[in-house]
Structures are given as C-alpha cells and as structure tokens.
Design an enzyme around this catalytic site. Structure first.
Site, short mmCIF file in Angstrom:
data_model
loop_
_atom_site.label_atom_id
_atom_site.label_comp_id
_atom_site.label_asym_id
_atom_site.label_seq_id
_atom_site.Cartn_x
_atom_site.Cartn_y
_atom_site.Cartn_z
N ASP A 13 -39.06 11.11 3.06
CA ASP A 13 -40.47 11.40 3.05
C ASP A 13 -40.82 12.10 2.01
O ASP A 13 -42.01 13.40 1.50
CB ASP A 13 -40.88 12.51 3.81
CG ASP A 13 -41.10 11.75 5.72
OD1 ASP A 13 -40.95 10.31 6.01
OD2 ASP A 13 -40.13 12.70 6.55
N LYS A 16 -40.59 8.43 -2.13
CA LYS A 16 -40.63 7.16 -2.80
C LYS A 16 -40.90 6.19 -3.25
O LYS A 16 -41.49 5.55 -4.19
CB LYS A 16 -38.85 6.78 -2.18
CG LYS A 16 -38.17 8.01 -1.57
CD LYS A 16 -36.92 7.25 -0.93
CE LYS A 16 -36.91 6.74 0.12
NZ LYS A 16 -37.62 7.55 0.94
N GLY A 40 -42.19 4.69 6.47
CA GLY A 40 -43.14 4.41 5.75
C GLY A 40 -43.15 4.21 4.79
O GLY A 40 -42.32 5.65 4.44
N HIS A 41 -43.83 3.94 3.76
CA HIS A 41 -44.18 4.17 2.56
C HIS A 41 -45.83 4.52 2.63
O HIS A 41 -46.49 3.51 2.31
CB HIS A 41 -43.35 3.07 1.73
CG HIS A 41 -41.87 3.41 1.00
ND1 HIS A 41 -41.49 2.87 0.34
CD2 HIS A 41 -41.17 4.42 1.44
CE1 HIS A 41 -39.75 2.80 0.57
NE2 HIS A 41 -40.08 4.46 1.01
N GLN A 222 -34.68 5.04 3.74
CA GLN A 222 -34.48 6.39 3.85
C GLN A 222 -34.13 7.45 3.42
O GLN A 222 -34.51 7.56 2.02
CB GLN A 222 -34.10 7.08 4.83
CG GLN A 222 -34.87 6.15 7.13
CD GLN A 222 -34.22 4.66 7.40
OE1 GLN A 222 -33.31 4.52 6.42
NE2 GLN A 222 -35.13 4.28 7.58
#
Length: 422
Positions: A13, A16, A40-41, A222
């Site tokens: 988190d 990225k 999620g991004h 991750q």
C-alpha cells in the site's frame, strides 16, 4: 530505464500503482510478476480514479500490460475488471496473460475462508480470496494453469483430480459443502473463449522487448515485508514480491534488470495481523489513518498506521538491491508538529540494533528507538519541485536519504499523477 523493477519497501500500500503509472508514461511494457487479485492499486489519472486488482497498472496508459507466470489469476475477476475498464474507455487489448500463470479455483476461496475461521485468533489476516491455497496447489503440482482453460478435456481431468482431494478437505476438515465437478467445469470452460485472446508467451514477449531496447517496467502486487521467504513470516503473502521475483515471475534472467526503485510511504502501514514495532499508540493512529485515507483498495479494511521505520527500510534496501527510492504521501504528515522516526530496535536483552532481526522471536519483541524530527505544519499543495517544499519537509526527505545511503528520486505530495516531485 530500460528494465526497472518497482517494489514496495514496506508491508504494501505504498503507492506503487501511482509510481508505476507515472513511469509508464515513458515505458513500452508494464509487467505484473507475482500475486493475485488480493492487492489493489489506486491510480488517479485525467481526473478519474481507477482501482485495479489483477491488471497491471500500465493498462491505464495504454501500454502493453503483462500478467506473468508468477501470478495467480482469478479469471472471472480479471474478465470483469477488463470489461469495466473497457466500459470506461480503456483499451484492454494491450493485456497479455501468461499461459503458465495458475488459476484461482472456487475451492481455493472456500478453503482460504474456512482456514482463517478455523485458526481463530491465530489467523494470518488474509484477504480470503484464495491466493494462498492457489499457490499451495502450484507447489504441490495440483494446480490448474491458464493454458488448461483452453483445452476442455484437460481442464475437466484436472478439476476432477483436484476435487478428489479438495472435497475431502472441505467436508471432513472444514465441514463445508463440496463442489460438483460438472458445475465447476462448465463454469470455467465458459470463461475460456473470453480469456483466450489475452493469453500469450509472456517470457518471449518481454525478452524481445528488452532485445529491441524497449523500456520495461516490472511491478509486484505486495511488498518486501510480505515476501514469503524474506518477510515477517507467517504474516506474509504466498509468493515473492522482492525485486528478484520479477525475473522468475516473468521468465527472464536476473542480469536483464537494470534498476530497482523502492517505494515507501513517508510513514508506514500494514494490513492484517503480525508484529509492527513502529505502530502508533493512541489517537494519532486514527488521525493519520483519516488524513492518509488508509483503507484497503480491495477490502476497505482499516490499515494499521505507524511512524517511519528506518530499520525495516534498510532491510528492504538490502534484500531488493534498491538503486533509488520513491517516498510517497509526504503531504499526509503536514498536519503534525513533530515526526518520530524509528532508527533502531531495542531487543529483549536490552541491546539495540540498526539491522532487521534475523529471528522472528526477536522481531516480535522488538521495541522502537525514536528520533524526533520537526514537522512543517503547512500544506504542500503549492510545491511543484523539491526545492519548493518547506525547509522541514526537505530536511525530512534528506534525513531518510542519508540514513539509507540511497538517493530519493521521487516524492509524492498528493493523490494525482502530477503530484510527484522529482
């Protein structure tokens, strides 16, 4: 570039997706090399917010977007995500999925959920989306791959073999309902026609791109401290997010990687269970969470928040071979008059160390040793370069760079793509 790995330096988190999206403007290919749809991004571009789970971040910029063999794919999640992106005007024909990537099957989700419930207070804190069980089957050679979807006969045989074992587990160990062979086969066989156009030879595609001098970005799902081998085991993911995982996850040699850009928040968060030495105690944790919007992209879960941990960051620099760092969310700290930074750990025997403990029990009992830096107590909205930051904010960035012995080349000061200072 031309071959750059963007890797999370903390527990995930870190932002990225935003950094990859920024770099993707100059890249030709963007590769997701491990993980599944459990992380999620969030990308803000053109005034729109995109929250993507399975697809590489480069899709938003129209770049060839690769899902490597090191990933696990939930085909329904992926197809739904591609349909949603297409409905928003994104060209999804640029997505290429490795036929060697493994599939998340419905029993993986059922076992993940049942296992966490059974562990009770010892649970790992997974997202319960079947990621771990899918990787476990891959290692046990019981896995079903993307390419198996394309041959109905092989698909049916592999589902039959898997269910002979999985239904026993579900019924006898977890007291859950078994799956029916025909129903699962029909469901997944029906996805094959929709997924087939996206399946390709990812290793060959990326190798040729590098040979042609194209710029290739590699992103993990991750981060370092969630790495299966080098993270805070057992509170980790089921694959290798560290930079070397890019080579195995895509199918290229490690000598093809030219640059490793770590991404760290100006503070630190983690989701789920496990030790967290620099976790904030008291009301400042909730305050920081609200200021930073620290809720999971996929799950909406509250993220645990802590002050920056330089011990853990030094470790991330080492195991990834980082060549530079991006420091994100510096603007979130603008509300604080003082900023503690964890510079060492105090171990159970009273000794202090700047190095990440090699043994789990030492890490579980580590206490932070703080240095306190002055805050800047003003917004960073007007800054368009690093030189325009308030002096205390510039000093904070410089302090982190000196402590790590690493250049900080990007600083995030807002959610939008253009709020990254170089």
């Amino acid at each position: 570039m031309p071959a750059t790995v963007v890797v999370g330096a903390q527990w995930g988190d870190e932002g990225k997706g935003k950094i990859v999206d920024l770099l993707a403007q100059e890249a030709d290919v963007v590769c997701r090399y491990q993980g599944g749809p459990n992380a999620g991004h969030t990308i803000v571009a053109g005034g729109e917010t995109f929250k993507i789970r399975q697809t590489p971040s480069g899709v938003i910029s129209g770049k060839t977007s690769v899902i490597g063999a090191g990933c696990v794919v939930d085909p329904q999640v992926l197809l739904d995500e591609l349909a949603e992106l297409e409905a928003r005007g994104i060209d999804v024909s640029v997505v290429v999925v490795s036929g060697n990537a493994h599939l998340i099957m419905p029993w993986h989700v059922a076992i993940d959920q049942a296992s966490e419930r059974r562990l009770g207070h010892l649970q790992i804190g997974t997202t319960r989306r079947g990621i771990g069980p899918a990787y476990a089957d891959k290692a046990s050679r019981l896995g079903i791959r993307v390419q198996d979807l394309l041959d109905p006969k092989i698909l049916r045989q592999k589902i039959e073999v898997a269910l002979a074992e999985k239904n026993l587990w579900l019924e006898r160990i977890y007291e859950a309902e078994p799956f029916v062979l025909e129903a699962v086969w029909e469901q997944y066989a029906s996805l094959a026609e929709r997924l087939a156009p996206y399946v390709g030879d990812v290793s060959l595609l990326v190798d040729r791109a590098l040979d042609e001098g194209k710029d290739v970005l590699f992103e993990g799902a991750q981060a370092t401290l969630l790495d299966l081998d080098h993270g805070t085991y057992p509170f980790v993911t089921s694959s290798n997010p560290i930079a070397s995982g890019a080579a195995t996850g895509i199918g290229i040699g490690p000598t093809r990687i030219d640059r490793v850009l770590g991404v760290s928040k100006a503070y630190v968060t983690r989701v789920g269970e496990g030790p967290f030495p620099s976790e904030i105690r008291g009301p400042d944790q909730g305050r920081l969470r609200e200021l930073g919007g620290e809720y999971g992209t996929v799950t909406g879960r509250e993220r645990r928040c802590g002050w920056l941990d330089l011990v853990a960051l030094r470790y991330a620099v080492r195991v990834n071979g980082m060549t530079s760092l991006a420091l994100t969310k510096l603007d979130v700290l603008s509300d604080f008059d003082e900023l503690p930074v964890c510079v060492r750990y105090r171990l159970r025997d009273g000794s202090e160390t700047e190095h990440f403990p090699a043994h789990q029990s030492d890490f579980h009992h580590a206490e932070p040793v703080w240095e306190t830096l002055p805050g800047w107590a003003q917004p960073l909205d007007e800054a368009s370069t690093l030189d325009e930051l308030p002096p205390a904010a510039r000093d904070y960035v410089a302090y982190v760079s000196r402590a790590l012995g690493l250049p900080i080349e990007l600083v995030g000061v807002g959610a939008a793509r253009d709020r990254v200072l170089a």
